[in-house]
Design a protein around this motif. Structure first.
Motif, short mmCIF file in Angstrom:
data_model
loop_
_atom_site.label_atom_id
_atom_site.label_comp_id
_atom_site.label_asym_id
_atom_site.label_seq_id
_atom_site.Cartn_x
_atom_site.Cartn_y
_atom_site.Cartn_z
N GLU A 1 0.83 -1.24 -0.02
CA GLU A 1 -0.11 -0.04 -0.01
C GLU A 1 0.96 1.24 -0.01
OE1 GLU A 1 -0.57 -2.55 2.53
OE2 GLU A 1 -2.01 -3.29 1.20
N ALA A 2 2.18 1.19 0.53
CA ALA A 2 2.93 2.22 0.45
C ALA A 2 3.18 2.85 -0.80
CB ALA A 2 4.38 2.25 1.39
N ALA A 3 3.28 1.95 -2.01
CA ALA A 3 3.48 2.37 -3.27
C ALA A 3 2.76 3.53 -3.80
CB ALA A 3 3.59 1.17 -4.16
N ALA A 4 1.48 3.61 -3.33
CA ALA A 4 0.57 4.57 -3.68
C ALA A 4 1.09 6.05 -3.26
CB ALA A 4 -0.88 4.44 -3.03
N GLU A 5 1.93 6.10 -2.39
CA GLU A 5 2.32 7.26 -1.63
C GLU A 5 3.65 7.62 -2.39
OE1 GLU A 5 2.53 7.04 2.73
OE2 GLU A 5 0.63 6.03 2.84
N VAL A 6 4.16 6.96 -3.24
CA VAL A 6 5.48 7.25 -3.77
C VAL A 6 5.13 8.13 -4.99
CG1 VAL A 6 7.42 6.54 -5.21
CG2 VAL A 6 6.29 5.13 -3.23
N ALA A 7 5.69 9.31 -5.06
CA ALA A 7 5.56 10.54 -6.01
C ALA A 7 6.17 9.96 -7.22
CB ALA A 7 5.84 11.72 -5.62
N ASP A 8 5.26 10.24 -8.47
CA ASP A 8 5.73 9.85 -9.80
C ASP A 8 5.62 11.30 -10.65
OD1 ASP A 8 6.17 8.92 -12.14
OD2 ASP A 8 4.39 7.67 -12.21
N ALA A 9 6.57 11.48 -10.83
CA ALA A 9 6.96 13.01 -11.62
C ALA A 9 6.53 12.63 -13.14
CB ALA A 9 8.14 13.52 -11.76
N ALA A 10 6.40 11.72 -13.81
CA ALA A 10 6.03 11.27 -14.92
C ALA A 10 4.78 11.90 -15.27
CB ALA A 10 6.03 9.93 -15.43
N PRO A 11 4.41 12.37 -16.34
CA PRO A 11 2.68 13.01 -16.63
C PRO A 11 1.85 11.54 -16.96
CG PRO A 11 4.38 13.36 -18.61
CD PRO A 11 5.15 12.77 -17.62
N LEU A 12 0.65 12.02 -16.70
CA LEU A 12 -0.27 10.91 -16.86
C LEU A 12 -0.45 10.46 -18.14
CD1 LEU A 12 -3.04 12.22 -14.56
CD2 LEU A 12 -1.39 10.20 -14.22
N ALA A 13 -0.97 9.18 -18.69
CA ALA A 13 -1.03 8.57 -19.86
C ALA A 13 -1.93 9.50 -20.71
CB ALA A 13 -1.69 7.23 -19.96
N ASP A 14 -2.94 9.85 -20.06
CA ASP A 14 -3.96 10.96 -21.28
C ASP A 14 -3.08 12.13 -21.38
OD1 ASP A 14 -3.98 11.58 -18.68
OD2 ASP A 14 -5.98 12.38 -18.70
N MET A 15 -2.54 12.77 -20.61
CA MET A 15 -1.57 13.86 -20.84
C MET A 15 -0.50 13.89 -22.13
SD MET A 15 -2.13 16.18 -17.33
CE MET A 15 -1.38 17.52 -18.21
N VAL A 16 -0.03 12.38 -21.88
CA VAL A 16 1.13 12.21 -23.06
C VAL A 16 0.17 12.11 -24.25
CG1 VAL A 16 2.65 10.51 -23.66
CG2 VAL A 16 2.60 11.24 -21.34
N ILE A 17 -0.54 11.34 -24.34
CA ILE A 17 -1.56 11.16 -25.57
C ILE A 17 -1.93 12.58 -26.14
CG2 ILE A 17 -3.49 10.11 -26.57
CD1 ILE A 17 -2.94 7.86 -24.52
N ARG B 1 -0.51 15.42 -25.40
CA ARG B 1 0.45 16.27 -26.10
C ARG B 1 0.91 15.80 -27.54
NH1 ARG B 1 4.90 14.80 -22.73
NH2 ARG B 1 5.18 13.30 -24.03
N ASP B 2 1.18 14.47 -27.65
CA ASP B 2 1.38 14.05 -28.81
C ASP B 2 0.64 14.02 -29.93
OD1 ASP B 2 3.66 12.85 -27.42
OD2 ASP B 2 2.89 10.84 -27.41
N GLN B 3 -0.73 13.88 -29.55
CA GLN B 3 -1.91 14.37 -30.84
C GLN B 3 -1.75 15.96 -31.13
OE1 GLN B 3 -5.45 13.09 -28.89
NE2 GLN B 3 -5.24 11.19 -29.82
N ALA C 1 1.25 16.36 -33.32
CA ALA C 1 1.16 15.55 -34.60
C ALA C 1 0.28 16.72 -35.50
CB ALA C 1 0.44 14.40 -34.36
N ARG C 2 -0.54 17.27 -34.84
CA ARG C 2 -1.57 18.13 -35.46
C ARG C 2 -0.88 19.33 -35.83
NH1 ARG C 2 -5.57 18.73 -38.86
NH2 ARG C 2 -6.73 20.55 -38.63
N MET C 3 0.00 19.89 -35.02
CA MET C 3 0.89 21.14 -35.11
C MET C 3 1.74 20.89 -36.35
SD MET C 3 1.94 24.10 -34.46
CE MET C 3 1.33 24.46 -32.97
N PHE C 4 2.31 19.71 -36.43
CA PHE C 4 3.37 19.55 -37.53
C PHE C 4 2.74 19.24 -38.92
CE2 PHE C 4 6.38 18.92 -34.21
CZ PHE C 4 7.36 19.50 -34.59
#
Length: 132
Positions: free
Chosen positions: A50-66, A68-70, A73-76
């Motif tokens: 349960e302690a794993a849930a308290e570990v901070a993850d600086a990586a962006p969430l998957a939906d934010m990555v998707i 950003r990538d979209q 792609a639209r910009m280019f």
């Protein structure tokens, strides 16, 4: 693993096919070796799962990555729809960091012309991205 293989090699004469299968014997040696290693290494105890849930993850969430990538792609894709001279000027100004004056010199056009190309290109980009 190396310790397990060495123990198996050194104890091969102790294997009794009547008591266990070879894989069972090998697994028992591996398990006991792992337990011995954990005990001898004097490591601090493991935290509960349960302690794993308290570990901070600086990586962006998957939906934010998707998203950003979209957007990228639209910009280019929209950049590719511009006239070649506008595309080159905008990429050079905003991606390579060249000034309008440097671009005007490089492309042998007046500074006002360069500013107009970039301004019209940015307006077309805004329209293109807004439609997507």
């Amino acid at each position: 693993m190396q310790d397990v293989y060495i123990k198996v090699w050194n104890r091969a004469d102790r294997f009794d096919a009547g008591r266990a299968s070879p894989i069972t014997w090998l697994c028992a040696i591996a398990r006991n070796t792992a337990i011995d290693w954990c005990r001898s290494s004097r490591r601090p105890g493991m935290a509960p799962e349960e302690a794993a849930a308290e570990v901070a993850d600086a990586a962006p969430l998957a939906d934010m990555v998707i998203e950003r990538d979209q957007h990228s792609a639209r910009m280019f894709a929209c950049l590719d729809e511009l006239e070649a001279r506008q595309r080159v000027a905008i990429r050079s100004a905003f991606l390579d960091g060249l000034t309008y004056a440097q671009l005007a010199d490089r492309m042998a056009v007046p500074l006002g012309t360069m500013k107009s190309w970039i301004r019209r290109g940015l307006q077309q980009l805004r329209t293109c991205i807004g439609d997507g």
